[in-house]
Design an enzyme around this catalytic site. Structure first.
Site, short mmCIF file in Angstrom:
data_model
loop_
_atom_site.label_atom_id
_atom_site.label_comp_id
_atom_site.label_asym_id
_atom_site.label_seq_id
_atom_site.Cartn_x
_atom_site.Cartn_y
_atom_site.Cartn_z
N CYS A 290 -3.90 -8.06 -59.21
CA CYS A 290 -2.69 -8.05 -60.04
C CYS A 290 -1.74 -6.93 -59.60
O CYS A 290 -0.53 -7.02 -59.78
CB CYS A 290 -3.03 -7.91 -61.52
SG CYS A 290 -4.02 -6.46 -61.92
N HIS A 655 -4.70 -3.70 -66.12
CA HIS A 655 -4.05 -4.90 -65.59
C HIS A 655 -2.57 -4.61 -65.37
O HIS A 655 -1.98 -3.79 -66.08
CB HIS A 655 -4.23 -6.05 -66.60
CG HIS A 655 -3.57 -7.33 -66.18
ND1 HIS A 655 -3.92 -7.99 -65.03
CD2 HIS A 655 -2.60 -8.07 -66.75
CE1 HIS A 655 -3.18 -9.09 -64.91
NE2 HIS A 655 -2.37 -9.16 -65.96
#
Length: 794
Positions: A290, A655
């Protein structure tokens, strides 16, 4: 034995003929009597049990779609001794004769048994089989079954008789399915209505189940952060329910994940669905990638940069820029919902990045831009060398020598036309002045930068402290200000080293030398990565105690004068000794795209861990950047372009996702075609003021164009708004802006969108033929596969 096997088959065919309660009660009663008879036989003749269970598995694993076994078979489960679970599950999951398709069918039908009202231990067997399949790494089966059945299991929560078993299976499915938010997001739309139903019920049992469900939902939202639009209604619905601590959430998640999933899963996750309504393409997460996906989407949404990359003629070149062009082309023209950037990831991953582990997106961005910059410089140098060789063959030896000398002495000093694409798009210039407080001599340095790293302002401990008396040890180790530099001359070609920042950001910064452009004899080479020791007293005290800092505040602190003293004294050549000095920094040339990194990660010396600064930072839609130059000393106004958000509490985990604005690039006239919202800040506004430009913008957000902001979260792309960008940290405290992209207004470095240059698509230039052919071929293949799947389902 034959009787038992036939009885199993008979129950499989025994369907209820009515729908009224009395008819259903009779049906359940009859099934219960028959299953009790079978239990009696098993108890009297134990040897009949295993063959009966083999018959049961044969029935529920059959691929015959014309016959669907009755859920009445669930009534048999309660009569199977629980002590047999381990042996039976191991036998089933390791039997080479049991094909994956049969196992998938059997598991799906066992999950359907959760609907049987009087069954006991069904959830125990289902969970045991799920764990058994995970133990032998049958992840494809687990993924398929979870995605097929998760909504049905959730739907069982509406019925009190089967609720306990359904909640147990739902919890295991969600907590073990930790590689993708897909399963959780299938049930998200149904959560709010179920929560409201439990609250209206008011029964003690409903309240107890609601608390369990709430804890599960909090764990999932924590693990799959970055979807504010999806989670906002749920947070509102459960706001009055107890929230588990972060430590408990981490414990729950760590105990439930499939332990060996990482190497097998990404290939199974590409769902064959078309693009979202946004028209944008997502990027598939290849295993903790990510950090790359969020950066690539931000660069792609930098319109002028994207168009320059797509317009390059790179045929026959295997460079990183060619791979970026390939990736941008597929993001722009593929029919897929999400694209897997495997080739680009392998080519652009820093060698010290461990595969499949979380990394710092800012560090990746710096490495990527530096690679692209150095690659282009190398190619230009090779081109110049080849050109000089051809000329030397035609000219005299004397002229050859003169020409060769000119080529290699002039090449490093690139003019505006010789700058690399990275310099043209992201390159700016800083000037550092250091004044010795003893002899008053001045040293000046100029250097290029591609991003500015902004430290957070000192804490309240700086209040009532005279900055002139502060020793370096109080502040130095806690706050730093850095920028990433581009090498532009032989003097700057020193191999880049890794600088680990203490108590600023725990990213690894590129440290390059600064070229001295002044004629003063006491000027010396230094680095821009000097520690920001002390800030101007008025600046520090004006920022202390503010509820919410703004990007403008952090820029103020970055540019504020600082006193170099204590352990950080300046070596003055004129004094020939270490002296106290004042250091000031000025931006003397602004980039087309300004990249700002907020230094959020710091080292806690007491606990020996890296912590994240979770302070909310107000993000202005427009930003006034002070540029010190003789021709136009006025501030340059930049408009918001992209925001990369880090969700989590440390740099080693969490994330990344990004917000981006659909800003039209510069047209032939050189003016940016952007919405009026970008020029809302008054021209009289000053950077060094108490009021942030954001306060001016927020009052006028109604002028924002609809659907011009996007949220990129790996494969998922959705519409969003600037209000969501501003509110993200206040609503989700561990989701904080980390890397910001701003586009310069009134740019004179825009891309000439002349239709005569070829067929333009959505303002982007036409692609090279081989690249367009590759995309067309992939789109045809993708649409054929979708058509086949649709035909099979029909």
């Amino acid at each position: 034995l034959a009787f038992c096997q036939q009885l199993v088959r008979s129950i499989a065919h025994f369907q209820s003929q009515g729908t009224r309660e009395a008819e259903l009660r009779l049906y359940v009663s009859q099934v219960t009597q028959v299953s009790a008879l079978l239990r009696s036989v098993w108890e009297a003749e134990p040897d009949t049990l295993l063959p009966s269970l083999q018959e049961l598995f044969a029935v529920i694993s059959a691929a015959d779609t014309s016959f669907e076994p009755s859920v009445a078979l669930a009534s048999l489960v309660q009569h199977i001794p629980l002590q047999m679970i381990t042996v039976l599950i191991r036998s089933l999951t390791t039997d080479p004769n049991v094909k994956d398709a049969s196992m998938t069918q059997a598991l799906c039908r066992m999950i359907d048994w959760l609907s049987w009202p009087l069954a006991q231990h069904v959830e125990t067997w289902v969970i045991a089989l799920l764990k058994g399949l995970a133990a032998v790494q049958k992840f494809t089966i687990l993924i398929d079954v979870t995605l097929l059945k998760i909504e049905l299991v959730f739907n069982r929560l509406w019925f009190p008789l089967v609720r306990p078993g359904a909640l147990a299976v739902l919890s295991h499915m969600l907590l073990s399915f930790q590689h993708s938010p897909e399963a959780f997001h299938l049930i998200v739309p149904h959560v709010v209505s179920l929560v409201h139903s439990f609250k209206r019920d008011g029964l003690p049992s409903s309240t107890a189940f609601l608390m369990q469900l709430t804890e599960l939902i909090h764990c999932m939202m924590y693990h799959y952060s970055g979807f504010p639009e999806l989670y906002e209604p749920i947070l509102e619905a459960i706001k009055d329910m107890p929230k588990p601590t972060e430590e408990k959430i981490k414990l729950i998640l760590s105990q439930s994940a499939w332990t060996s999933q990482s190497s097998s899963l990404p290939s199974c996750l590409s769902r064959l669905s078309g693009k979202s309504e946004t028209g944008k393409t997502g990027l598939i997460n290849l295993g903790n990638t990510c950090y790359m996906n969020s950066v690539i989407q931000a660069l792609f949404m930098a319109t002028d940069f994207r168009r320059h990359v797509l317009s390059l003629n790179l045929n026959g070149c295997n460079s990183l820029m060619r791979k970026l062009q390939h990736l941008f082309a597929f993001l722009a023209h593929t029919q897929r919902e999400a694209y897997a950037p495997r080739i680009f990831f392998e080519a652009s991953r820093p060698p010290w990045f461990t595969p499949r582990s979380q990394q710092d997106c800012s560090e990746y961005l710096r490495f990527l831009l530096d690679r692209l910059h150095e690659e282009e410089r190398t190619l230009k140098a090779l081109s110049s060398a080849k050109s000089s060789e051809s000329i030397m063959k035609e000219e005299s030896q004397a002229r050859e020598a003169v020409h060769t000398t000119q080529v290699f002495t002039e090449a490093p000093c690139m003019g505006s036309e010789e700058r690399t694409l990275i310099e043209k798009m992201f390159g700016g210039k800083l000037k550092t002045n250091i004044c010795c407080l003893n002899c008053k001599s001045m040293s000046q340095k100029e250097e290029a930068f591609t991003d500015l790293s902004l430290a957070f302002c000192p804490p309240t401990s700086l209040e009532n402290v005279d900055p002139k008396c502060m020793e370096h040890s109080e502040v130095k180790d806690d706050y730093v200000a850095q920028s990433s530099t581009l090498a532009t001359s032989p003097a700057a070609e020193t191999p880049l080293s890794n600088l680990e920042v203490n108590h600023g950001c725990d990213t690894i910064m590129n440290e390059g030398t600064i070229e001295d452009f002044s004629n003063e004899p006491n000027s010396e080479n230094t680095t821009i990565s000097e520690l920001k020791v002390q800030s101007n007293g008025d600046m520090s005290q004006s920022l202390v105690g503010k509820n919410t800092l703004s990007v403008t505040d952090l820029l103020n602190y970055f540019l504020a004068p600082e006193i170099l003293s204590g352990d950080n004294k300046y070596y003055c050549e004129k004094c020939a000794s270490l002296q106290n000095a004042e250091k000031t920094m000025q931006i003397i040339e602004e980039p087309e795209y300004l990249i700002l990194t907020l230094l959020r990660f710091s080292y806690d010396p007491k606990c020996h861990i890296r912590r994240k600064i979770l302070d909310n930072v107000s993000l202005p839609l427009v930003l006034e950047l002070p540029v010190k130059r003789a021709t136009s000393p006025l501030a340059v106004v930049s408009g918001g372009c992209s925001v990369v958000v880090h969700s989590g509490v440390s740099s080693e985990s969490g994330h990344y996702y990004s917000y981006a604005r659909n800003v039209t690039g510069s047209g032939p006239s050189g003016l940016c075609h952007q919405s009026t919202a970008l020029s809302l800040v008054s021209p009289q506004g000053k950077l060094f003021t108490e009021e942030s430009p954001c306060t001016v913008v927020e009052n006028e957000l109604d002028t924002e164009m609809p659907r011009e902001w996007f949220l990129f979260n790996d494969s998922r792309v959705t519409f969003t708004s600037f209000q969501s960008v501003q509110k993200i940290t206040s609503r989700f405290p561990k989701d904080t802006a980390y890397v910001l992209f701003y586009k310069k207004q009134n740019s004179t470095c825009g891309f000439n969108t002349n239709p005569a240059n070829g067929l333009w698509v959505n303002g982007d230039p036409p692609l090279q033929k081989d690249l367009m052919d590759a995309i067309t071929k992939d789109n045809k293949l993708y649409l054929q596969v979708r058509w086949k799947l649709a035909s099979q389902e029909a």
